[in-house]
Write an enzyme that holds these catalytic residues in place. Structure first.
Site: not given
Length: 344
Positions: A14, A16, A99, A136, A247
């Protein structure tokens, strides 16, 4: 005392990476430690189709350092208009997951889902195609305390979802509470969870005591100390239901340090060292490899990485900032001493 660790090459399930000029910082930071990474699709606009995900993958690969082997595993952003046809195209087009963002729950989640029952066609098709749903897990109903949103989501949303789709593989991402740990443990094997380094090392006192620390602000927000302890016990337990997902979520310094600071913590530059520190705190360094390198690959049905990496006990510090487009980004533990260092 152990002074050196050799691990199977870990993966980040996970992360970004953002887009554009920011990739020049985020991609090398992740490729430094990880062989593969599940890349989040919450760009602006979001990545909702297979062609757009594969185009994003091409942009990411342009920033992988020549000395590194790094495979971005792409995902689609689930909306209430995602079709079964798009899911079939994703499954045939090397997309690794879809997601689910509850609408308004976090950064660029405005196009997310208000009622997952509106996504029945897509979710049923994912179940048939074996494409994992990445969640999430926070309830977005107005009035729910921000510290309770995960626990409420488990009862009101995730339990019915598991019952309605009895073969759907689900990853409950970046869990933050003892309640989530227990829920995942009691659930069928098709439900697993990722845990971040910052939720293993920090609690809400770190965010709030002595002044608000914007670079500790993330969503889901840091929780109580007893929750941190439960997460650390789960991560270091050897259970294959829990595995590494950083994350890592960078935002420019100007977006963090203002009256309405963005949620997200940039951990990628020292992610593996931070996890190692947490596992050492738990007295379970021998279980780090399963959590970091084995269990995620096994759950996603991928081979474990063939190569290895080494960590050495060594004091070092991250820089104060990294370039981030026209701004800079501040990593977690900037300028502070770290106890472990990746050496190859």
């Amino acid at each position: 005392m152990v002074d050196e660790i050799i691990l199977t090459q870990p993966d980040d399930w996970h992360v970004h990476l953002r887009d554009g000029a920011q990739l020049a910082t985020t991609v090398p930071s992740s490729a430094r430690s990880f062989g593969r990474a599940i890349v989040m699709p919450n760009l602006n606009p979001p990545v909702t189709t297979t062609p757009s995900a594969l185009a994003y993958r091409t942009r990411i690969l342009q920033h992988v350092p020549p000395s590194r082997v790094f495979e971005p595993l792409m995902t689609l952003y689930l909306t209430e208009t995602t079709t079964g046809h798009e899911i079939e195209r994703a499954a045939a087009g090397a997309i690794s997951g879809v997601k689910l963002y509850p609408a308004t729950a976090t950064t660029h989640s405005e196009a997310g889902v208000s009622d997952w029952r509106c996504c029945d066609e897509a979710l049923a098709c994912m179940q048939e195609q074996g494409l994992p749903l990445l969640i999430h897990g926070e309830a977005i109903t107005p009035g729910i305390d921000i510290f309770d949103r995960e626990a409420v989501f488990l009862e009101r949303e995730l339990e019915p979802l598991l019952q309605r789709y009895p073969r759907l593989k689900i990853v409950l991402e970046h869990i933050t509470t003892a309640a989530a740990v227990e829920f995942v443990r009691q659930a069928p094997p098709r439900l697993a969870a990722t845990i971040t380094a910052h939720h293993l090392l920090l609690n809400r006192n770190d965010l709030l005591l002595g002044g608000l620390r914007p670079h500790y602000y993330c969503l889901p927000v840091l929780k109580r100390e007893r929750d941190r302890e439960a997460l650390l016990e789960a991560a270091s337990s050897g259970s294959p239901k829990f595995f590494l997902g950083t994350d890592s979520a960078p935002h420019a310094r100007s977006a963090k340090e203002n009256a309405s600071g963005c949620a997200g913590i940039f951990t990628a530059p020292a992610a593996l060292e931070l996890y190692t520190e947490a596992f050492e705190q738990a007295g379970c360094l021998s279980r780090l490899e399963g959590f970091a390198s084995h269990f995620g690959a096994d759950f996603y049905g991928l081979p474990r990485n063939p190569n290895t990496i080494r960590l050495r006990r060594e004091s070092w510090s991250l820089p104060a900032t990294y370039p981030y487009g026209q701004d800079v980004v501040i990593p977690l533990r900037a300028t502070s001493a770290l106890r472990w260092r990746l050496i190859c």
